[in-house]
Design an enzyme around this catalytic site. Structure first.
Site, PDB file in Angstrom:
ATOM      1  N   LYS A  59     -59.253  52.368  77.099  1.00  0.00           N
ATOM      2  CA  LYS A  59     -59.842  51.477  78.112  1.00  0.00           C
ATOM      3  C   LYS A  59     -59.411  52.052  79.463  1.00  0.00           C
ATOM      4  CE  LYS A  59     -62.018  47.588  79.156  1.00  0.00           C
ATOM      5  NZ  LYS A  59     -63.482  47.459  79.015  1.00  0.00           N
ATOM      6  N   ASP A 116     -55.512  48.283  65.448  1.00  0.00           N
ATOM      7  CA  ASP A 116     -55.359  47.115  64.582  1.00  0.00           C
ATOM      8  C   ASP A 116     -56.689  46.369  64.480  1.00  0.00           C
ATOM      9  OD1 ASP A 116     -54.238  45.133  63.072  1.00  0.00           O
ATOM     10  OD2 ASP A 116     -52.835  44.419  64.588  1.00  0.00           O
ATOM     11  N   ASP A 136     -59.773  46.566  61.185  1.00  0.00           N
ATOM     12  CA  ASP A 136     -60.230  45.403  60.406  1.00  0.00           C
ATOM     13  C   ASP A 136     -61.753  45.290  60.483  1.00  0.00           C
ATOM     14  OD1 ASP A 136     -57.631  44.710  59.764  1.00  0.00           O
ATOM     15  OD2 ASP A 136     -57.935  42.572  60.157  1.00  0.00           O
TER      16      ASP A 136
END
Ligand code: NAD
Length: 359
Positions: free
Chosen positions: A190, A246, A250
């Site tokens: 980012k 993380d 998922d």
């Protein structure tokens, strides 16, 4: 002869590890795997027995083993404990103690499960992507952190920090993996908003110079999340920080039908690894014999491939899992209408039977 520390942990941890150990026992008895198992405690189970989520005996045992096989940690009953005593702190502590900085999270769609994905079959079929997540630094570990009262109201804060060397070593991990795959690395950051990501991007560009045959691209994390569900097959290797990895992994897991299918490896610089399914302890389904054990069984196969130099046996496990899926057996998380649903324990038995049938 290899020595492996087995840490079932909490929730479905015991049930899924039991299935993985059926596979290990079979390979020990029939294929000269030569794996010695040492059993230990972590997470809530360790807290209940010793008062700590990561007892020193577990750390000592880890240092004496070649690899770790972990189930999962966490559960409702430990949520109100002081933060440092919570099960998840045990796992974070072990990763940090062993410097397991490189977390490999493959997202592979088994063709038999294309209809279990919530995405259209043409979007996900053939998906084979590797997320390389930095695991022992970034905002999960940065200091200062805490909750304190300032000007009469509570204030929560964490610090997203990366040193140049921490970025450099995860970069090298990703590029080395890409060399053995489709030779493409997408670095997710980012950098348009965060200084720590500006540094991340600069260092990735520098690391790439050592791998001229590998193509490096960059993507902002918000776009990466969108692209993962829009066109996931565009990615080969994705490298990113602890927090972004993380969340994105998922998301990638769901592309493949279920979080219950995906193994992971966390490696240090010497190739020592901790192997675990990417899912958590699933307290909502614990003790019901319905959890999918395949991610844990595939974690054994990853361990054989990445730490124990037993690629032939890793191939055998993967072929056995494929055979069971071909036969139409499913745990409930990957079943669609009309498919044969089996429980956790039966799924473990079926993988062992498939290994026997190969032999
Ligand atoms: P989770 O991954 O445990 O569960 C999310 C959902 O996926 C649940 O509906 C669960 O039933 C389902 N699920 C997970 N694994 C499955 C499997 N093998 N088969 C079928 N369904 C499965 O995540 P959560 O609910 O956010 O967290 C539960 C606990 O696990 C929390 O205490 C959390 O801190 C902990 N956790 C631990 C780890 C780890 O040990 N590595 C990772 C994530 C979460």
């Amino acid at each position: 002869m290899s020595k492996v520390l087995v840490l079932p942990g909490d929730g479905i941890g015991q049930e899924i590890i039991a299935q993985a150990l059926k596979v290990v026992d079979y390979l020990n008895d029939n294929n000269d795997l030569g794996m010695e198992l040492v059993h230990g405690l972590i997470g809530g189970a360790a807290y209940d027995e010793t008062g700590l989520p990561l007892p020193q005996t577990t750390i000592d045992a880890a240092h004496q083993c070649d690899s770790i096989l972990l189930g999962a940690v966490g559960g409702y009953q430990w949520e109100s404990l002081e933060r440092d005593l919570r099960p998840e702190r045990g796992l974070l502590g072990l990763r940090a103690q062993l410097d397991l900085f490189s977390n490999l999270r493959p997202a592979i769609l088994y063709p038999q499960l294309a209809s279990a994905s919530t995405l259209k079959e043409e979007v996900v079929s053939g998906l084979d992507l590797m997320i390389v997540r930095e695991l022992v630094s970034g905002i999960y570990f940065g200091q200062p952190r805490g909750i304190e009262t300032r000007d009469g109201e509570r204030y929560g804060f964490n610090s997203a920090t990366y040193s140049e060397s921490e970025i450099r070593r995860i970069g090298h991990s990703a590029f080395k993996i890409a060399q053995k795959r489709d030779q493409r690395v997408c670095s997710v950051d980012k950098a348009n908003v965060l200084e720590v990501c500006e540094l991340w991007r600069e260092v990735m560009i520098d690391v790439a110079k050592d791998y001229p045959e590998v193509e490096l691209s960059h993507m902002y994390v918000d776009n990466a999340a969108m692209q993962l569900v829009k066109a996931p097959k565009q990615f080969d290797v994705m490298v990113t920080s602890n927090l972004f990895g993380d969340v994105l992994s998922d998301c990638a897991a769901m592309l493949t039908g279920s979080i219950g299918m995906l193994p992971s490896a966390s490696l240090n610089k010497d190739g020592f690894g901790m192997y675990e399914p990417i899912h958590g302890s699933a307290p909502d389904i614990a003790g019901q014999d319905i959890a999918n054990p395949l991610a844990t069984i595939l974690s054994v196969s990853m361990m054989l491939r990445y730490s124990l130099n037993q690629a032939v046996l890793a191939d055998k496990i993967e072929a056995a899992v494929n055979a069971v899926l071909d036969q139409g057996y499913r745990t409930q998380d990957i079943a669609v209408d009309g498919e044969r649903i089996v429980g956790t324990s039966k799924m473990g038995d079926l993988v062992v039977t498939a290994l026997q049938e190969q032999a």
